[in-house]
Scaffold this active site. Structure first.
Site, mmCIF file in Angstrom:
data_model
loop_
_atom_site.group_PDB
_atom_site.id
_atom_site.type_symbol
_atom_site.label_atom_id
_atom_site.label_comp_id
_atom_site.label_asym_id
_atom_site.label_seq_id
_atom_site.Cartn_x
_atom_site.Cartn_y
_atom_site.Cartn_z
ATOM 1 N N ASN A 1 0.814 -1.208 0.000
ATOM 2 C CA ASN A 1 0.000 0.000 0.000
ATOM 3 C C ASN A 1 0.854 1.268 0.000
ATOM 4 O OD1 ASN A 1 -2.396 -1.327 -0.048
ATOM 5 N ND2 ASN A 1 -2.998 -0.835 2.048
ATOM 6 N N HIS A 2 0.330 2.290 -0.633
ATOM 7 C CA HIS A 2 0.887 3.638 -0.527
ATOM 8 C C HIS A 2 0.197 4.349 0.639
ATOM 9 C CE1 HIS A 2 2.739 4.078 -4.781
ATOM 10 N NE2 HIS A 2 2.670 2.795 -4.431
#
Length: 222
Positions: free
Chosen positions: A95-96
Site C-alpha cells: 500500500n501507498h
C-alpha cells in the site's frame, strides 16, 4: 476390493516436488510450499502446494512480491491449500500512504524515516488463507483478507473482502456465488477439522471426503 484403491505412497509435507508423472519423473513446477519457502513473514501449513506452469526460483517472491522481512504483516497459508499459476497476494506493505493529501511514498526512499508507513500498514493486518482453500488461476488476494476453510476462489478473481468458510466466490471484486454445502454441514466440517488429522487417518477417510459425506467423515474421525 475397491475399484480405486488408495495411492501406495503419499509424500512427506517437506517434499519439494510431490507429483510424479506417469514415467516416474517429478513434475517440477508443483511444489509443497513448506519445502521451498523460508520467509520470516510467511507461515505455511503442511501439504499446501503451489502449481505454476513452470518452475519459479523464489516462490515467496512470486506469491507475495511486496512482502519483505521486517514488514508489519504476515501471509498465513493453511494446510492443504491449493494455489494455481499466477496467484498473487498483495499484502499490506504494497500500500501507498493514504492518510494524507498525496499517496506518493516519499519515505521509502529514506528507509530510516519509513516508520509512519509501517504503522499505517500494521493496522491492515495479516492476509490469511484457511485450510483446504483452492485459489484458481490468476486470482489476486488483497491486503488483510481472510479466506475461510474450504473456500474456492474462481480463476481471475480479485478478493478484496473476507470469504466465509466453504464459500465459492468469483469476479472483480470477488462476490459470493454460493456455499458449497448447507450451513449445518459447514459447521460439522469446521468442527471435525480433518486437515489437522494424521495423514494416514485422512487417507483412510478419502471415501467420505470424496463423497461429500460429513456424517461418514465423523464416523471415521480419529
Amino acid at each position: 476390493m475397491s475399484a480405486h484403491p488408495l495411492p501406495r505412497r503419499f509424500p512427506a509435507p517437506d517434499t519439494r516436488n510431490p507429483v510424479l508423472l506417469p514415467d516416474g519423473t517429478p513434475h517440477e513446477p508443483t511444489v509443497f510450499l513448506q519445502a521451498v519457502i523460508e520467509h520470516p513473514n510467511i507461515a505455511v501449513g503442511r501439504y499446501a502446494y503451489y502449481s505454476p506452469l513452470s518452475p519459479v526460483p523464489d516462490a515467496a517472491a512470486e506469491l507475495a512480491p511486496y512482502l519483505y522481512p521486517g514488514c508489519p504483516e504476515r501471509l498465513v497459508i493453511g494446510p492443504f491449500a491449493q494455489i494455481a499459476h499466477r496467484v498473487r497476494f498483495i499484502t499490506a506493505s504494497a500500500n501507498h500512504p493514504m492518510g494524507g493529501l498525496t499517496t506518493y511514498p516519499f519515505r521509502i526512499f529514506d528507509m530510516e524515516s519509513v516508520g509512519p508507513y509501517l504503522d499505517e500498514n500494521a493496522t491492515i493486518g495479516d492476509t490469511v488463507v484457511g485450510p483446504d482453500v483452492w485459489l484458481g488461476f490468476n486470482a489476486m488476494v488483497m491486503p488483510g483478507v481472510t479466506i475461510g476453510a474450504g473456500a474456492i476462489v474462481a480463476a481471475g478473481s480479485v478478493v478484496a473482502a473476507d470469504v466465509p468458510p466453504y464459500a465459492i466466490v468469483a469476479g472483480n471484486p470477488a462476490r459470493f456465488v454460493r456455499s458449497r454445502f448447507p450451513a449445518e454441514a459447514v459447521e460439522a466440517l469446521l468442527a471435525l477439522a480433518w486437515w489437522d488429522w494424521p495423514i494416514e487417518a485422512i487417507r483412510a477417510a478419502l471415501p467420505a471426503l470424496e463423497a461429500a459425506d460429513a456424517e461418514a467423515l465423523a464416523r471415521v474421525a480419529p
